[in-house]
Motif scaffolding. Structure first.
Motif, PDB file in Angstrom:
ATOM      1  N   ARG A  51       4.369  -4.626   1.237  1.00 30.78           N
ATOM      2  CA  ARG A  51       3.998  -3.736   0.554  1.00 30.78           C
ATOM      3  C   ARG A  51       2.607  -3.373   1.171  1.00 30.78           C
ATOM      4  O   ARG A  51       2.524  -2.122   1.000  1.00 30.78           O
ATOM      5  CB  ARG A  51       3.498  -4.368  -1.005  1.00 30.78           C
ATOM      6  CG  ARG A  51       2.746  -3.371  -1.908  1.00 30.78           C
ATOM      7  CD  ARG A  51       3.358  -2.083  -2.270  1.00 30.78           C
ATOM      8  NE  ARG A  51       2.624  -1.195  -3.094  1.00 30.78           N
ATOM      9  CZ  ARG A  51       2.425   0.090  -3.003  1.00 30.78           C
ATOM     10  NH1 ARG A  51       3.176   0.356  -1.800  1.00 30.78           N
ATOM     11  NH2 ARG A  51       1.868   0.962  -3.634  1.00 30.78           N
ATOM     12  N   GLU A  54       3.792  -0.570   3.294  1.00 34.87           N
ATOM     13  CA  GLU A  54       4.065   0.643   2.514  1.00 34.87           C
ATOM     14  C   GLU A  54       2.750   1.551   2.169  1.00 34.87           C
ATOM     15  O   GLU A  54       2.521   2.744   2.036  1.00 34.87           O
ATOM     16  CB  GLU A  54       4.884   0.238   1.092  1.00 34.87           C
ATOM     17  CG  GLU A  54       6.135  -0.230   1.505  1.00 34.87           C
ATOM     18  CD  GLU A  54       6.868  -0.692   0.165  1.00 34.87           C
ATOM     19  OE1 GLU A  54       5.995  -0.515  -0.939  1.00 34.87           O
ATOM     20  OE2 GLU A  54       7.931  -1.267   0.280  1.00 34.87           O
ATOM     21  N   ARG A  55       1.625   0.803   1.853  1.00 32.72           N
ATOM     22  CA  ARG A  55       0.302   1.292   1.571  1.00 32.72           C
ATOM     23  C   ARG A  55      -0.229   1.901   2.730  1.00 32.72           C
ATOM     24  O   ARG A  55      -0.784   3.208   2.536  1.00 32.72           O
ATOM     25  CB  ARG A  55      -0.900   0.427   1.263  1.00 32.72           C
ATOM     26  CG  ARG A  55      -0.347  -0.301  -0.287  1.00 32.72           C
ATOM     27  CD  ARG A  55      -1.595  -1.434  -0.500  1.00 32.72           C
ATOM     28  NE  ARG A  55      -1.258  -2.243  -1.840  1.00 32.72           N
ATOM     29  CZ  ARG A  55      -1.841  -2.080  -2.842  1.00 32.72           C
ATOM     30  NH1 ARG A  55      -2.462  -0.962  -3.050  1.00 32.72           N
ATOM     31  NH2 ARG A  55      -1.260  -2.901  -4.016  1.00 32.72           N
ATOM     32  N   GLU A  57       1.543   3.336   5.331  1.00 27.29           N
ATOM     33  CA  GLU A  57       2.189   4.595   5.490  1.00 27.29           C
ATOM     34  C   GLU A  57       2.048   5.654   4.612  1.00 27.29           C
ATOM     35  O   GLU A  57       1.963   6.672   5.001  1.00 27.29           O
ATOM     36  CB  GLU A  57       3.865   4.232   5.530  1.00 27.29           C
ATOM     37  CG  GLU A  57       4.428   3.285   6.637  1.00 27.29           C
ATOM     38  CD  GLU A  57       5.473   2.501   6.430  1.00 27.29           C
ATOM     39  OE1 GLU A  57       6.051   2.720   5.107  1.00 27.29           O
ATOM     40  OE2 GLU A  57       5.964   1.763   7.259  1.00 27.29           O
ATOM     41  N   GLN A  58       1.611   5.137   3.343  1.00 27.48           N
ATOM     42  CA  GLN A  58       1.547   6.244   2.236  1.00 27.48           C
ATOM     43  C   GLN A  58       0.186   7.095   2.909  1.00 27.48           C
ATOM     44  O   GLN A  58      -0.117   8.164   2.229  1.00 27.48           O
ATOM     45  CB  GLN A  58       1.555   5.637   0.986  1.00 27.48           C
ATOM     46  CG  GLN A  58       2.879   5.247   0.403  1.00 27.48           C
ATOM     47  CD  GLN A  58       2.635   4.500  -0.742  1.00 27.48           C
ATOM     48  OE1 GLN A  58       1.667   3.980  -1.356  1.00 27.48           O
ATOM     49  NE2 GLN A  58       3.903   4.151  -1.446  1.00 27.48           N
ATOM     50  N   THR A  63       1.756   2.072  11.439  1.00 20.73           N
ATOM     51  CA  THR A  63       2.119   0.441  11.209  1.00 20.73           C
ATOM     52  C   THR A  63       3.149   0.158  12.304  1.00 20.73           C
ATOM     53  O   THR A  63       3.815   0.696  12.992  1.00 20.73           O
ATOM     54  CB  THR A  63       2.756   0.620   9.979  1.00 20.73           C
ATOM     55  OG1 THR A  63       4.128   1.097   9.760  1.00 20.73           O
ATOM     56  CG2 THR A  63       2.001   1.160   8.851  1.00 20.73           C
TER      57      THR A  63
END
Length: 209
Positions: A51, A54-55, A57-58, A63
């Motif tokens: 996760r 994902e944070r 990339e958002q 990454t």
């Protein structure tokens, strides 16, 4: 005659390493959105999909994943991780819930800092909150330290105390520790970027000399 505004201080670039949900990373992402913080997260790396990636990339942060299982030896993994970090060119590296011991190559090339949910040197390892609670301590807390080759054994940068309450469970205590851990990490990263860090044996202080 008009005076020119002082030039903005360039942002210090860091790499953050994660393994899980990335709540510590999120605290740094949020802080870094403020120009006055002076820090840019150049890349977020992980040892597995999680996760935390994902944070990142958002938030539009580069990454990478460097999995130990992809390498024949731990030394090869360490060298590959060091190469990925080097490519991002950070001033220093933040281990933010990264659940791997770092090897000689990474540590020799980088200043790495880490947080731990206990008052080191007490209760190192992956069960610091549980161990403190079982031991019956009246206060515990969180520690930010320089990473060395040992397990949560590096020189201590900062600590914050969290009282243990009657009826605390591991989960309730850990949640209160996390609040202090996030705030501490944000403060330490800011000061480290602005002031630098001097390590003399077990003694650590902010500054350059």
């Amino acid at each position: 005659m008009t005076s020119e505004a002082p030039a903005a201080r360039p942002e210090v670039e860091i790499v953050v390493l994660v393994s899980g949900s990335g709540t510590l990373l999120q605290a740094l992402i949020d802080a870094a959105r403020e120009p006055a913080y002076g820090v840019r997260i150049a890349a977020v790396g992980a040892d597995r999909p999680c996760r935390g990636l994902e944070r990142a990339e958002q938030a539009g942060i580069t990454t990478f994943v460097c999995r130990p299982a992809d390498y024949a030896t731990r030394a090869e993994w360490d060298a590959a991780l060091a190469e990925r970090i080097r490519g991002a060119g950070p001033r220093f590296v933040v281990s933010a819930g990264f659940m791997r011991l770092l090897g000689d190559r990474v540590l020799s090339e980088n200043l790495v800092i880490n947080t731990h949910p206990a008052l080191l040197p007490s209760f190192p390892g992956t069960h610091g909150v549980r161990d403190a609670l079982v031991h019956g301590v009246k206060v515990t807390g969180t520690t930010c330290h320089v990473v060395d080759a040992g397990l949560d054994s590096g020189p201590i940068i900062e600590q914050r105390v969290v009282p243990v309450q009657d009826g605390d469970t591991e989960e309730s205590l850990h949640e209160r520790i996390k609040v202090q851990e996030r705030a501490m990490l944000v403060d330490v990263v800011r000061r480290l970027a602005q002031e630098g860090l001097v390590v003399e044996g077990r003694r650590v202080r902010f500054g350059t000399s």
